[in-house]
Design an enzyme around this catalytic site. Structure first.
Site, PDB file in Angstrom:
ATOM      1  N   ASN A  94      11.696  13.018  31.109  1.00 62.79           N
ATOM      2  CA  ASN A  94      11.949  14.446  31.355  1.00 62.79           C
ATOM      3  C   ASN A  94      11.691  14.881  32.794  1.00 62.79           C
ATOM      4  O   ASN A  94      12.292  15.857  33.248  1.00 62.79           O
ATOM      5  CB  ASN A  94      11.087  15.264  30.380  1.00 62.79           C
ATOM      6  CG  ASN A  94      11.006  16.708  30.787  1.00 62.79           C
ATOM      7  OD1 ASN A  94      11.964  17.457  30.600  1.00 62.79           O
ATOM      8  ND2 ASN A  94       9.890  17.104  31.386  1.00 62.79           N
ATOM      9  N   TYR A 159      21.759  17.153  42.855  1.00 59.96           N
ATOM     10  CA  TYR A 159      21.156  17.415  41.535  1.00 59.96           C
ATOM     11  C   TYR A 159      22.158  17.187  40.397  1.00 59.96           C
ATOM     12  O   TYR A 159      21.898  16.379  39.503  1.00 59.96           O
ATOM     13  CB  TYR A 159      20.551  18.826  41.499  1.00 59.96           C
ATOM     14  CG  TYR A 159      19.924  19.161  40.167  1.00 59.96           C
ATOM     15  CD1 TYR A 159      18.760  18.516  39.742  1.00 59.96           C
ATOM     16  CD2 TYR A 159      20.489  20.105  39.317  1.00 59.96           C
ATOM     17  CE1 TYR A 159      18.192  18.808  38.507  1.00 59.96           C
ATOM     18  CE2 TYR A 159      19.923  20.405  38.085  1.00 59.96           C
ATOM     19  CZ  TYR A 159      18.774  19.749  37.687  1.00 59.96           C
ATOM     20  OH  TYR A 159      18.213  20.030  36.464  1.00 59.96           O
ATOM     21  N   LYS A 163      22.331  14.135  37.426  1.00 55.46           N
ATOM     22  CA  LYS A 163      22.383  14.357  35.973  1.00 55.46           C
ATOM     23  C   LYS A 163      23.641  13.735  35.353  1.00 55.46           C
ATOM     24  O   LYS A 163      23.619  13.326  34.184  1.00 55.46           O
ATOM     25  CB  LYS A 163      22.267  15.851  35.665  1.00 55.46           C
ATOM     26  CG  LYS A 163      20.922  16.455  36.089  1.00 55.46           C
ATOM     27  CD  LYS A 163      19.728  15.807  35.378  1.00 55.46           C
ATOM     28  CE  LYS A 163      18.419  16.535  35.642  1.00 55.46           C
ATOM     29  NZ  LYS A 163      17.262  15.949  34.932  1.00 55.46           N
TER      30      LYS A 163
END
Ligand code: NAD
Length: 251
Positions: A94, A159, A163
């Site tokens: 996470n 970013y 992902k």
């Protein structure tokens, strides 16, 4: 028996000291798991453990602070957990950092930072636990992706790129590890009200809210609930999924 009961299961959550990770730690503890939370520093780990000792006295929770970008450090931490608790049933990768600067201000070092924590650390976690999970007959790996892994975003390009990579790891490892009884899934949170989102400028937050049909930002517990479900036997035939938990946001 409640199939959301995690009694006897060992769960590891990276970035477990606050935000989505802390809620996830809490959700698993409340369902009977033994949880080991990872944080970036000893002090923040101690603070999170203290908070949990007050809110959930007697809960089986432990903490570690390996450098997640260092494969050896992650392996050592996982080995210590297996030695102490005998197994690792669930790993929630996470920990992550977000970025929003324009390409004109974006440096190669910024790009490395996003890739190192958001991608390489996820790989390091998966790499370190899979032999244990295979040897014990199975396990579950869950990764924190993002809604921007579907749409990209207007700035901070590393970013969303990181992902997209998390989704790639998730889908690829699901295919590779299914035969070993290891399920691999991701949750793609929408705008979730944690420190990460509180740090966004108001000019950025307002249009985001308008784009959410449910007219609220997500809570960390909304994401934690998805992790609990995906880790449970109720999700026993789900692997390679990227589950959006985003209030139906349309960007
Ligand atoms: P947060 O900033 O509140 O928490 C981040 C966690 O990651 C903390 O526990 C921190 O200790 C850990 N961390 C940060 N840098 C670290 C490092 N170098 N080494 C080890 N640990 C480190 O953020 P959050 O909103 O709870 O985000 C958690 C995850 O959810 C991230 O992967 C993030 O990309 C993702 N996410 C968040 C949102 C959102 O709106 N909050 C949306 C989509 C995805």
């Amino acid at each position: 028996m409640d199939s959301l009961d995690f009694t006897g299961k060992v769960v590891v959550v990276t970035g477990g000291t606050r935000g989505i990770g802390f809620s996830t730690v809490t959700a698993f503890l409340e369902r009977g798991a033994t949880v080991v939370l990872f944080g970036s520093r000893e002090e923040t780990v101690a603070k999170a453990l203290q908070k949990l000792a007050e809110s959930h006295p007697g809960a089986a929770v432990d903490g570690k602070w390996p450098a997640l970008t260092d494969a050896m450090a992650v392996q050592t931490a996982m080995d210590e957990i297996v030695k102490k608790y005998g197994r690792i049933d669930v790993l929630v990768n996470n920990a992550g950092i977000s970025q929003s600067q324009s390409i004109y201000d974006y440096t190669p070092a910024d790009f490395d930072k996003a890739m190192d924590l958001n991608v390489k650390a996820v790989f390091n976690g998966c790499h370190a636990v899979t032999p244990t999970m295979r040897a014990q007959g199975g396990g579950v790996i869950l990764n924190t992706s993002s809604m921007v892994s579907l749409y990209g975003q207007r700035s901070g390009c590393g970013y969303p790129a990181s992902k997209f990579a998390v989704n790639g790891l998730t889908k690829s490892l699901a295919r590779e590890l299914g035969p070993d009884g290891i399920r691999v899934n991701a949750v793609a949170p929408g705008v979730t009200d944690t420190d990460m989102v509180a740090a966004l400028p108001e000019a950025y937050r307002k249009p985001l809210l308008a784009a959410i049909p449910m007219r609220r930002f997500g809570g960390a517990e909304d994401i934690a609930n998805a992790f609990v479900f995906l880790a449970s036997d109720m999700a026993g035939y789900i692997t390679g999924a990227v589950l959006s938990v985003d209030g139906g946001i349309v960007m």
